[in-house]
Design a protein around this motif. Structure first.
Motif, short mmCIF file in Angstrom:
data_model
loop_
_atom_site.label_atom_id
_atom_site.label_comp_id
_atom_site.label_asym_id
_atom_site.label_seq_id
_atom_site.Cartn_x
_atom_site.Cartn_y
_atom_site.Cartn_z
N THR A 42 -48.31 33.43 6.49
CA THR A 42 -47.98 32.02 6.59
C THR A 42 -47.86 31.63 8.06
N THR A 44 -46.71 28.80 10.72
CA THR A 44 -45.94 27.58 10.90
C THR A 44 -46.09 27.11 12.35
N ASP A 46 -44.21 24.50 14.92
CA ASP A 46 -43.02 23.68 15.14
C ASP A 46 -42.17 23.58 13.87
N GLY A 47 -42.05 24.70 13.16
CA GLY A 47 -41.20 24.75 11.98
C GLY A 47 -41.84 24.21 10.71
N LYS A 48 -43.04 23.67 10.83
CA LYS A 48 -43.72 23.16 9.63
C LYS A 48 -44.82 24.12 9.21
N VAL A 49 -44.95 24.29 7.90
CA VAL A 49 -45.98 25.20 7.40
C VAL A 49 -47.37 24.61 7.68
N TYR A 50 -48.15 25.39 8.40
CA TYR A 50 -49.50 24.96 8.76
C TYR A 50 -50.49 25.40 7.68
#
Ligand code: ZN
Length: 129
Positions: A42, A44, A46-50
């Protein structure tokens, strides 16, 4: 007295037999899990799942921030490795390839994190069985 002893012995044998079966089950279950976990990586930003990618599939992932590709992650031989990055320190590029659950590659300047996760369909199947 003899009778009681015999009964106890039989009960004991059943108990040991059950323990043995449980031990064998745990052994196979653990083995199965170890093989199947860590099959996904997984990413990510900046803390968001890419995105989540299959470690068993050879692929190259462009990790973009806006229109710009900041990092390129390469998956081959069941391992993920940071191929290139535009960060100044290049620490992520020099990190070892990851393949086991919870291993990570971090690119601090770009806030990119690649982590091997066990959230696969196979894991789900194993839990259900
Ligand atoms: Zn980096």
């Amino acid at each position: 007295m003899d009778h009681t002893k015999k009964r106890f012995g039989k009960k004991d044998a059943v108990f040991i037999g059950l323990l043995l079966i449980i031990a064998i089950l745990i052994f196979f279950f653990t083995n199965y899990f170890q093989k199947e976990t860590g099959a996904m990586v997984t990413v990510t930003v900046d803390g968001k799942v890419y995105g989540t990618y299959d470690l068993e599939k050879e692929q190259t992932i462009d990790i973009k921030a806006g229109d710009k590709t900041t990092n390129i992650l390469k998956i081959s031989d069941g391992k993920a490795k940071m191929l290139t990055a535009d960060c100044p320190d290049q620490l992520c590029v020099h990190q070892q390839a990851i393949s086991k659950k919870n291993q990570t590659i971090v690119c601090l300047p770009n806030k990119v994190v690649a982590e091997v996760t066990g959230n696969t369909k196979k894991d789900y199947d194993a839990v259900v069985q």
